[in-house]
Design an enzyme around this catalytic site. Sequence first.
Site, mmCIF file in Angstrom:
data_model
loop_
_atom_site.group_PDB
_atom_site.id
_atom_site.type_symbol
_atom_site.label_atom_id
_atom_site.label_comp_id
_atom_site.label_asym_id
_atom_site.label_seq_id
_atom_site.Cartn_x
_atom_site.Cartn_y
_atom_site.Cartn_z
ATOM 1 N N ASP A 1 5.318 -4.687 11.278
ATOM 2 C CA ASP A 1 5.652 -6.159 11.035
ATOM 3 C C ASP A 1 5.090 -6.892 9.850
ATOM 4 O OD1 ASP A 1 2.995 -5.692 11.771
ATOM 5 O OD2 ASP A 1 3.368 -7.130 13.775
ATOM 6 N N CYS B 1 0.820 -1.270 -0.034
ATOM 7 C CA CYS B 1 -0.057 0.076 -0.075
ATOM 8 C C CYS B 1 0.911 1.281 -0.063
ATOM 9 C CB CYS B 1 -0.685 -0.056 1.185
ATOM 10 S SG CYS B 1 -0.144 0.038 2.837
ATOM 11 N N ASN B 2 2.278 1.202 0.354
ATOM 12 C CA ASN B 2 3.031 2.551 0.622
ATOM 13 C C ASN B 2 4.127 2.319 -0.382
ATOM 14 O OD1 ASN B 2 3.078 4.844 1.877
ATOM 15 N ND2 ASN B 2 4.840 4.114 3.283
#
Length: 394
Positions: free
Chosen positions: A105, A46-47
């Site tokens: 994590d 997502c990043n």
Amino acid sequence: MIQLIGLKHDVKIEIREKLSIIPKRQEKSLEALLSICEEAVILSTCNRTEIYFKSMDDEIIKKIFKALNWDENLIKCVVNYKGDKAVQHLMEVVCGFDSLLLGEDQILGQVRDAYEIAKGLKSNKKELQRLFENAIACGKHFRTESKISEIPVSSSSMVVKKAIEIGHKKFMVLGYGAVGELTSKYILEKNIDVLYIAVRDSKKVNIEDPRVKIIPFNDLQKYYEYADCVISCTTAPHTVIHLDDLPNKSLLLFDLAVPRDIEEIVSENPLYEVYDIDMLGDIHDANYKRRVASMKNNRYIVDKAIKDYIEWKTIEELTPFIKKIRHIGDDVYKERLTTFKHKKETKDNEKLAEVLLKSTSNAYVNRAIVVLKEEHLMGRSKQCEDIISRIFQQ
């Protein structure tokens, strides 16, 4: 040479979503990359979007953009690391040093998934295979030693924490992939009233909890009014939350997807408080200092993993020469074995073996002496003596 291209840290989500690779397109993208690269692995979260590859082509970046149908004007938005720098970056990524939420994590599992997809398509061969296996082992070791997982942090945990602190107890999660499942887990650990999970296939969700209600994705708009907080984390290539579908009430909305799930106009309405993935860093995290200290104290694990891989790669470069030496050695012994077979019936076998063994020894000793003399005449005898002494174990 191993290289990577990845999005620069300051690239806004509007650009990141144009350079994202959603899961259902990952295999096709890898196949496209293999037409121009020797090896390739895609790490898409997502990043981040990162492509690890092996190539010596000076024009490879432009070719990658073309193969993936990316706008070449956006090349300025990516970094290109080569060799040791690319190795260092992956090791830092897998341990959480390069994450928006320090030490998060989820990245270890995401790196492992990226590796498995590439492995299934045989797009990672010797060098990338070794690199990712070492990186995954490093990530596991780092988490075990640092105990960073005991200081939980992820985009999912952060948004749930914020919503609970505000007092929300009625949640809706859109999508039930890895992020959706983790988000639901964090929500159900809290004292909530209800959790609506919107999915296209209800069989994907197997939760026995009376607070959970599974709803069809196509019926989203019917349930918005029953929620206080909506967390969207689908892998759709388009927006799924639209202003016209939302109720006339206050809502807290988190968009954990890239490309974004919530259309931009929603955030302009004062009824709705909207956070996208770029805004998560603004959410206060009381455990931040603990994570910084833990990661700093265990940085040596990352440094050792980087050193080990670079040493393996350096030695691996000698493989062709080592094979050549072994081939020469084989030729020498085969020649003498042939001589022995031809003469063993007509000669004294013990004397014949002595002569052949002596000639084998002389083949290398005499050559070492010749090389030593040549090096001595060029002023390099000391280094040559050391190497020959080590070979003959003197």
